[in-house]
Design an enzyme around this catalytic site. Structure first.
Site, PDB file in Angstrom:
ATOM      1  N   ARG A  38     -11.727 -18.617 -17.420  1.00  0.00           N
ATOM      2  CA  ARG A  38     -12.203 -19.323 -16.199  1.00  0.00           C
ATOM      3  C   ARG A  38     -12.614 -18.245 -15.209  1.00  0.00           C
ATOM      4  O   ARG A  38     -11.802 -17.716 -14.481  1.00  0.00           O
ATOM      5  CB  ARG A  38     -11.080 -20.209 -15.646  1.00  0.00           C
ATOM      6  CG  ARG A  38     -11.497 -21.261 -14.678  1.00  0.00           C
ATOM      7  CD  ARG A  38     -11.634 -20.738 -13.262  1.00  0.00           C
ATOM      8  NE  ARG A  38     -10.374 -20.368 -12.652  1.00  0.00           N
ATOM      9  CZ  ARG A  38     -10.224 -19.317 -11.832  1.00  0.00           C
ATOM     10  NH1 ARG A  38     -11.232 -18.524 -11.557  1.00  0.00           N
ATOM     11  NH2 ARG A  38      -9.046 -19.040 -11.296  1.00  0.00           N
ATOM     12  N   LYS A  54     -12.057  -5.813 -10.550  1.00  0.00           N
ATOM     13  CA  LYS A  54     -10.780  -5.892  -9.818  1.00  0.00           C
ATOM     14  C   LYS A  54     -10.144  -4.514  -9.713  1.00  0.00           C
ATOM     15  O   LYS A  54      -9.643  -4.114  -8.658  1.00  0.00           O
ATOM     16  CB  LYS A  54      -9.816  -6.831 -10.552  1.00  0.00           C
ATOM     17  CG  LYS A  54     -10.056  -8.281 -10.226  1.00  0.00           C
ATOM     18  CD  LYS A  54      -9.141  -8.765  -9.118  1.00  0.00           C
ATOM     19  CE  LYS A  54      -9.757  -9.893  -8.355  1.00  0.00           C
ATOM     20  NZ  LYS A  54      -8.893 -10.909  -7.847  1.00  0.00           N
ATOM     21  N   GLU A  79      -5.732 -12.091 -14.860  1.00  0.00           N
ATOM     22  CA  GLU A  79      -6.825 -12.484 -13.966  1.00  0.00           C
ATOM     23  C   GLU A  79      -7.809 -13.408 -14.679  1.00  0.00           C
ATOM     24  O   GLU A  79      -8.261 -13.104 -15.790  1.00  0.00           O
ATOM     25  CB  GLU A  79      -7.567 -11.215 -13.504  1.00  0.00           C
ATOM     26  CG  GLU A  79      -8.650 -11.442 -12.484  1.00  0.00           C
ATOM     27  CD  GLU A  79      -8.104 -11.807 -11.104  1.00  0.00           C
ATOM     28  OE1 GLU A  79      -7.079 -11.229 -10.687  1.00  0.00           O
ATOM     29  OE2 GLU A  79      -8.709 -12.668 -10.454  1.00  0.00           O
ATOM     30  N   ASP A 137      -2.873 -12.821 -10.293  1.00  0.00           N
ATOM     31  CA  ASP A 137      -3.474 -12.752  -8.963  1.00  0.00           C
ATOM     32  C   ASP A 137      -4.052 -14.091  -8.515  1.00  0.00           C
ATOM     33  O   ASP A 137      -3.999 -14.427  -7.335  1.00  0.00           O
ATOM     34  CB  ASP A 137      -4.559 -11.675  -8.963  1.00  0.00           C
ATOM     35  CG  ASP A 137      -5.150 -11.511  -7.589  1.00  0.00           C
ATOM     36  OD1 ASP A 137      -4.375 -11.303  -6.648  1.00  0.00           O
ATOM     37  OD2 ASP A 137      -6.376 -11.629  -7.444  1.00  0.00           O
ATOM     38  N   ASN A 161     -15.305 -21.944  -2.478  1.00  0.00           N
ATOM     39  CA  ASN A 161     -16.500 -21.134  -2.358  1.00  0.00           C
ATOM     40  C   ASN A 161     -17.360 -21.313  -3.610  1.00  0.00           C
ATOM     41  O   ASN A 161     -16.899 -21.879  -4.589  1.00  0.00           O
ATOM     42  CB  ASN A 161     -16.153 -19.653  -2.079  1.00  0.00           C
ATOM     43  CG  ASN A 161     -15.153 -19.084  -3.056  1.00  0.00           C
ATOM     44  OD1 ASN A 161     -15.341 -19.248  -4.256  1.00  0.00           O
ATOM     45  ND2 ASN A 161     -14.113 -18.456  -2.551  1.00  0.00           N
TER      46      ASN A 161
END
Ligand code: NAI
Length: 550
Positions: free
Chosen positions: A155, A173, A244, A267, A407
């Site tokens: 994802r 990252k 992540e 995260d 977002n």
């Protein structure tokens, strides 16, 4: 000590080999003496340049690129040829480079990963390596890896399953660990766990670089990830695993599976929750209220909503509430309406936030009934906080806290202008994206951006330095408090809920100091406690300057 020096000592390079070694290459900054000693004479133009002169050239070339995706490609090529120069440029202005190296540009880069591919970076561990993962990891040239960022590409941001194209995420990252918090880059390892993809267009794309197969069952995944996590413990015993952009269900179940056994964090769940708690702490300072007295309504009950709720529960517990009491103060609403007892479509983690209420698909009515003091949008549905919804909330609460976190920009549940106007300037507002300052009724308001780049690089620095055995939810609450405390009263008066981006490194170091202190206090650190943790951290920071090679 770590990474870079391991690379350097791995092989004494000279001549062309040195110019093609990104961690050692100085390009035109090699001095005449170095050129003579290292077989570089004749391989470089005559001029010997400083790193600042080289950086000027990089900035000039960046300025000539037509868009951020081209700048992203250029910067990553620079990282592949001269990593020190790359970080020298990026660390001089991290706020400018954040949206180029990470969200939103990295999303476009991931969509086209197979088409943009130049050189390998990090490691690709695939289902084909099952049974041999320990051996595969041992191929990495650095032995003292301190943080692995690993994605399955399941994802990616709001873009869905991108399979092996997701590699752009762990790379980006970890670049931000160094760019924002000066974590020595050689100690960081990006990994893509290639477990196939459900993305039909990628499976049909001749340039797709991942395994061309569908994702396996949960059981096969568990065995595979178990082997990976165990292999990391053996090959990199000092390493923390940063998960992540895994599929929402995988993210939740694997964090639960490993968080009490190894050094790891997620995260998307803990980092995002932490930055939201930081913003809420400042909002509550302005309101002069406590977490434990709030009523929170989430609009959206997916991974972001559940992650945020989990951290808010942790924050409420620190103020004396039990798990149950904290959860009773948190309500959730998703695509099928309010989470209430008659719902049969809920995950176990969502059931934790089910409270007695009649079924409802009317957000305004739910706001009227529940009377949230905090409304958090994580729904991906732009402009869903309508005027009646916001006005209803504002009638019951003097300073309504409204976080419209979805977002990109057009997905924000409401704009800051709308929030300030519909609450007559009383809203305490933050978004997932950066909005411009707003003028309302003669006063300037600074809408905050709840972005977890304040959190994970700082946690990464603390983890790197302390060599911790565990990372806990409490570490992220401590990080949230440290971030919140860096906003001054004057800034809070302007509605600012997060530190300013221009001070990123300073904010990260202070946050890392708080997290490292907590890890020492909890007995998780595996190094001796220094007298002055702040000074000790500063001494460990990566400096993007050339070290002598010869
Ligand atoms: P997700 O897909 O896991 O969850 C979305 C949730 O919204 C689901 O519960 C879904 O039922 C609900 N939803 C969808 N349509 C709805 C509607 N019409 N009415 C009510 N609820 C609806 O997505 P995830 O990962 O939770 O992310 C959600 C959004 O939050 C994304 O836009 C993401 O970019 C943003 N986000 C922002 C962060 C930040 O710090 N600013 C961090 C993480 C996510």
């Amino acid at each position: 000590m770590t990474g870079q020096s391991d690379f350097s000592s791995a092989k004494k390079l000279s001549g062309m080999g040195l110019l093609f070694a990104p961690t050692l290459n100085h390009g035109t900054a090699f001095t005449d003496a170095e050129r003579a000693a290292l077989g570089l004479e004749g391989l470089l133009p005559s001029s010997v340049e400083s790193i600042d002169r080289q950086a000027d050239r990089v900035r000039q070339q960046l300025a000539s690129k037509p868009d951020d995706l081209e700048r992203y490609i250029y910067l990553n090529q620079l990282a592949d040829t001269n990593e020190t120069l790359f970080y020298h440029v990026v660390m001089a202005n991290p706020a400018y480079f954040l949206p180029i190296l990470y969200d939103p540009t990295v999303g476009y880069a991931c969509l086209k990963f197979g088409h943009l591919y130049r050189r390998p970076r990090g490691m690709y561990v695939s289902l084909k390596h099952k049974g041999r993962i320990r051996e595969i990891l041992s191929h990495w040239p650095v032995k003292d890896v301190r943080v692995i960022c690993v994605s399955t590409g399941g994802r990616i941001l709001g873009l869905g399953d991108l399979g092996a194209n997701g590699m752009g995420i762990p790379i980006g990252k970890l670049q931000l660990y160094t760019a924002c918090a000066a974590v020595p880059q050689g100690a960081l390892l990006p990994i893509l766990l290639d477990c196939g993809t459900e993305n039909a267009s990628l499976l049909a794309d001749p340039l797709y670089l991942g395994l061309r197969q569908h994702r396996p069952s949960d059981d096969v995944m568990t065995v595979f990830v178990d082997e990976f996590v165990e292999a990391v413990q053996q090959v990199f015993p000092n390493c923390c695993i940063h998960f992540e952009d895994w599929r929402g269900t995988d993210a939740v179940r694997f964090l639960a599976r490993y968080q009490d056994r190894v050094s790891c964090f997620n995260d998307d769940i803990q980092g995002t929750g932490s930055i939201v708690v930081a913003g809420l702490l400042n909002a509550l300072k302005i309101k002069n209220e406590k977490f434990r007295d709030q009523t929170v309504l989430f609009f959206g009950a997916g991974s972001a909503g559940l992650g945020n709720a989990r951290m808010i529960v942790a924050a409420m517990k620190l103020e004396g509430l039990s798990d149950d009491e904290a959860r009773r103060r948190i309500w959730m609403y998703d695509i099928n309406g309010l989470l209430e007892p008659s719902r049969t479509d809920l995950l176990p983690e969502q059931r934790l936030y089910v409270h007695s209420h009649a079924p409802s698909k009317d957000l305004r009515q739910v706001v009227e009934d529940v009377k949230p003091t905090i409304l958090i949008g994580v729904s991906t549905v732009g402009r869903s906080f309508t005027q009646p919804v916001i006005e209803t909330m504002a009638r019951a609460v003097k300073r309504p806290v409204i976080f419209a976190l979805s977002n990109p920009t057009e997905k924000a549940e409401c704009t800051p202008e709308q929030a300030y106007e519909w609450t007559k300037g009383q809203a305490l507002y933050a978004a997932g994206v950066q909005f411009q300052p707003v003028m309302y009724d003669g006063k300037t308001y600074l809408p905050g951006q709840a972005n977890n780049f304040y959190v994970y690089p700082a946690v990464g620095l603390a983890v790197y330095a302390t060599n911790t055995r565990r990372v806990t939810d409490a570490s992220f609450i401590v990080a949230a408090r440290a971030i919140a405390d860096q906003v001054t009263d004057e800034q809070r008066n302007l509605g600012l809920l997060f530190p300013l981006q221009k001070d990123v490194l300073e904010a990260e170091i202070r946050t890392a100091e708080a997290v490292a202190t907590q890890l020492f206090d909890q007995g998780f650190a595996r190094v001796d406690r220094p007298k002055d943790i702040n000074a000790w951290l500063r001494g460990l920071l990566y400096r993007p300057e050339y070290a002598p090679v010869a």
